[in-house]
Design a protein around this motif. Structure first.
Motif, mmCIF file in Angstrom:
data_model
loop_
_atom_site.group_PDB
_atom_site.id
_atom_site.type_symbol
_atom_site.label_atom_id
_atom_site.label_comp_id
_atom_site.label_asym_id
_atom_site.label_seq_id
_atom_site.Cartn_x
_atom_site.Cartn_y
_atom_site.Cartn_z
ATOM 1 N N LEU A 154 3.809 -11.478 -8.138
ATOM 2 C CA LEU A 154 5.141 -11.162 -7.978
ATOM 3 C C LEU A 154 5.250 -10.049 -6.638
ATOM 4 N N PHE A 155 4.376 -9.217 -6.686
ATOM 5 C CA PHE A 155 4.465 -8.162 -5.521
ATOM 6 C C PHE A 155 3.807 -8.675 -4.492
ATOM 7 N N THR A 156 2.422 -9.512 -4.861
ATOM 8 C CA THR A 156 2.366 -9.880 -3.816
ATOM 9 C C THR A 156 3.316 -10.783 -2.600
ATOM 10 N N GLN A 157 3.809 -11.619 -3.365
ATOM 11 C CA GLN A 157 5.255 -12.447 -3.155
ATOM 12 C C GLN A 157 6.007 -11.814 -2.181
ATOM 13 N N LYS A 158 6.456 -10.271 -3.181
ATOM 14 C CA LYS A 158 7.960 -10.099 -2.751
ATOM 15 C C LYS A 158 7.527 -9.483 -1.237
ATOM 16 N N GLY A 159 6.265 -8.412 -1.798
ATOM 17 C CA GLY A 159 5.761 -7.524 -0.560
ATOM 18 C C GLY A 159 5.143 -8.426 0.149
ATOM 19 N N SER A 160 3.769 -7.990 0.591
ATOM 20 C CA SER A 160 2.934 -7.648 1.790
ATOM 21 C C SER A 160 2.671 -9.437 2.163
ATOM 22 N N GLY A 161 2.244 -10.232 0.796
ATOM 23 C CA GLY A 161 1.907 -11.671 1.011
ATOM 24 C C GLY A 161 0.230 -11.586 0.849
ATOM 25 N N GLY A 213 -3.725 -12.898 -2.466
ATOM 26 C CA GLY A 213 -2.233 -13.263 -1.552
ATOM 27 C C GLY A 213 -1.021 -14.372 -2.252
ATOM 28 N N ALA A 214 -0.029 -14.457 -1.533
ATOM 29 C CA ALA A 214 1.062 -15.307 -2.110
ATOM 30 C C ALA A 214 0.412 -15.619 -0.237
ATOM 31 N N SER A 215 0.729 -14.952 1.137
ATOM 32 C CA SER A 215 0.255 -15.608 2.477
ATOM 33 C C SER A 215 -1.187 -17.104 1.767
ATOM 34 N N HIS A 216 -2.202 -16.062 1.224
ATOM 35 C CA HIS A 216 -3.462 -17.120 1.597
ATOM 36 C C HIS A 216 -4.124 -18.472 0.910
ATOM 37 N N LEU A 217 -2.611 -18.269 -0.505
ATOM 38 C CA LEU A 217 -2.050 -19.307 -0.766
ATOM 39 C C LEU A 217 -1.222 -20.662 -0.199
ATOM 40 N N LYS A 218 -0.523 -20.154 0.831
ATOM 41 C CA LYS A 218 -0.536 -21.175 1.847
ATOM 42 C C LYS A 218 -1.097 -21.625 2.128
ATOM 43 N N THR A 219 -2.345 -20.985 2.346
ATOM 44 C CA THR A 219 -2.956 -21.676 3.616
ATOM 45 C C THR A 219 -4.538 -22.077 3.420
ATOM 46 N N ASN A 220 -4.404 -22.484 1.853
ATOM 47 C CA ASN A 220 -5.827 -22.181 1.045
ATOM 48 C C ASN A 220 -6.620 -21.526 1.439
ATOM 49 N N LYS A 221 -6.654 -20.468 1.446
ATOM 50 C CA LYS A 221 -7.124 -19.151 1.701
ATOM 51 C C LYS A 221 -8.010 -18.470 1.231
ATOM 52 N N PRO A 222 -9.377 -18.061 0.461
ATOM 53 C CA PRO A 222 -9.579 -18.148 -0.745
ATOM 54 C C PRO A 222 -9.391 -16.124 -0.901
ATOM 55 N N SER A 240 -6.589 -2.032 -2.733
ATOM 56 C CA SER A 240 -6.467 -1.814 -1.082
ATOM 57 C C SER A 240 -5.102 -2.207 -0.829
ATOM 58 N N ASP A 241 -5.121 -2.590 0.962
ATOM 59 C CA ASP A 241 -3.916 -1.853 1.619
ATOM 60 C C ASP A 241 -2.942 -3.466 1.124
ATOM 61 N N GLY A 242 -3.607 -4.067 0.949
ATOM 62 C CA GLY A 242 -2.327 -5.204 0.110
ATOM 63 C C GLY A 242 -1.074 -4.640 -0.345
ATOM 64 N N ILE A 243 -1.349 -3.871 -1.386
ATOM 65 C CA ILE A 243 -0.999 -2.658 -2.434
ATOM 66 C C ILE A 243 0.133 -1.891 -1.023
ATOM 67 N N ASP A 244 0.063 -0.860 -0.571
ATOM 68 C CA ASP A 244 0.257 0.024 0.107
ATOM 69 C C ASP A 244 1.731 -0.665 0.982
ATOM 70 N N ASP A 245 0.650 -1.638 2.039
ATOM 71 C CA ASP A 245 1.500 -2.662 3.050
ATOM 72 C C ASP A 245 3.040 -3.325 2.712
ATOM 73 N N SER A 246 2.925 -3.640 1.494
ATOM 74 C CA SER A 246 4.201 -4.021 0.360
ATOM 75 C C SER A 246 5.240 -2.983 0.596
ATOM 76 N N PHE A 247 5.298 -1.441 0.755
ATOM 77 C CA PHE A 247 6.477 -0.789 0.556
ATOM 78 C C PHE A 247 6.777 -0.220 2.034
ATOM 79 N N PRO A 248 7.702 0.688 2.370
ATOM 80 C CA PRO A 248 7.962 1.059 3.614
ATOM 81 C C PRO A 248 7.295 1.797 4.135
ATOM 82 N N ILE A 249 6.545 2.043 5.616
ATOM 83 C CA ILE A 249 5.649 2.737 5.961
ATOM 84 C C ILE A 249 6.141 4.374 6.038
ATOM 85 N N ASN A 250 7.720 4.347 6.526
ATOM 86 C CA ASN A 250 8.382 5.905 6.260
ATOM 87 C C ASN A 250 8.575 6.319 5.528
#
Length: 261
Positions: A241-248, A16-25, A196-206
């Motif tokens: 690109l999906f994780t950068q623009k979506g859930s991270g 995930g994009a957020s993991h890259l920023k925080t050096n998480k695996p 994984s939930d990183g996919i569905d969390d990239s789209f609007p909940i409603n």
């Protein structure tokens, strides 16, 4: 029931994009197994909290164990399961026990203090198909999306209301065998996707279900047109690109596509 089908399978995971920023695996893990006449896919999403410090290992163990246990079941029961619910409950218990063994072996080689098993917490979502039946099993969040007859979409695995926002059930829970959900059918779909939930969390909940259907339809059509290898390669290119623009978050997708001989 239609016989003489063949199946292609794939899996892709991306940090995930957020993991890259925080050096998480990358705490997601995915895999597939395919003999042509039957196929298995699995995705696991390790928990991100500090108390789950080895969740990336737990996710890998969960996927490896699921593939092993499901493959053993398919080799024994490639025809219809006489009591599907009982068989799947037994399968889920076997996966939990085998996962716990892998965790115990890992701890013996690399000791850790505290509630050791909890450090390996992860979700698990897996699906399998034969010429006669298919099923999916799940603990935790993430979605299984199926393309059925006449290109209709469904999410057949019952949802667990305990999975909400950052809360999820886990294979490390003491009552994990009671928290698994499953689905079984003798109607073989055109495609089965798990993510994984990183996919569905990239789209609007409603309108999440509608967006997921559109996304997996595009994936399905691309694999049909481009073939399995090229389709997987292109999916691997777009997920960052999906994780950068979506859930991270980390993102994983695995799929099975039906073809006729």
């Amino acid at each position: 029931m239609v016989k003489d089908m063949t199946f292609s399978a794939f899996n892709v995971s991306c940090i995930g994009a957020s993991h890259l920023k925080t050096n998480k695996p990358c705490q997601d893990y995915s895999a597939c197994w395919n003999s042509g006449a039957m196929a298995i896919i699995a995705v696991a999403d390790g928990h991100g909290a500090e108390i789950h410090s080895r969740s990336e290992r737990g996710a890998r163990f969960a996927v490896e164990t699921a593939i092993e246990c499901i493959r053993e079941l398919l080799m024994l029961k490639d025809s219809l399961l006489p009591n599907p619910s009982e068989a799947l409950c037994t399968l889920e218990k076997s996966i939990i026990a085998s996962w716990q063994e892998k965790v115990a072996d890992d701890i013996r080689g690399d000791p850790i203090a505290g509630d050791a098993v909890n450090h390996y917490g992860t979700t698990l979502l897996a699906a399998a198909v034969t010429q006669s039946y298919w099923f999916a099993i799940q603990i935790g969040d993430g979605k299984c999306v199926v393309i059925n007859k006449n290109n209709r979409f469904s999410q057949p695995v019952p949802w667990d209301e305990r999975c909400f926002l950052n809360r999820t059930t886990s294979i490390c829970d003491e009552n994990a065998c009671d928290l698994f959900r499953h689905f079984y059918s003798e109607h073989i779909p055109a495609a089965i996707f798990i993510g994984s939930d990183g996919i569905d969390d990239s789209f609007p909940i409603n309108e999440n279900e509608k967006h997921l259907s559109r996304f997996y339809w595009k994936v399905f059509r691309n694999f049909i047109v481009e073939g399995n290898d090229k389709g997987r390669e292109q999916l691997q290119e777009i997920l960052p690109l999906f994780t950068q623009k979506g859930s991270g978050d980390d993102v994983s997708i695995a799929g099975i596509i039906r073809r006729f001989l």
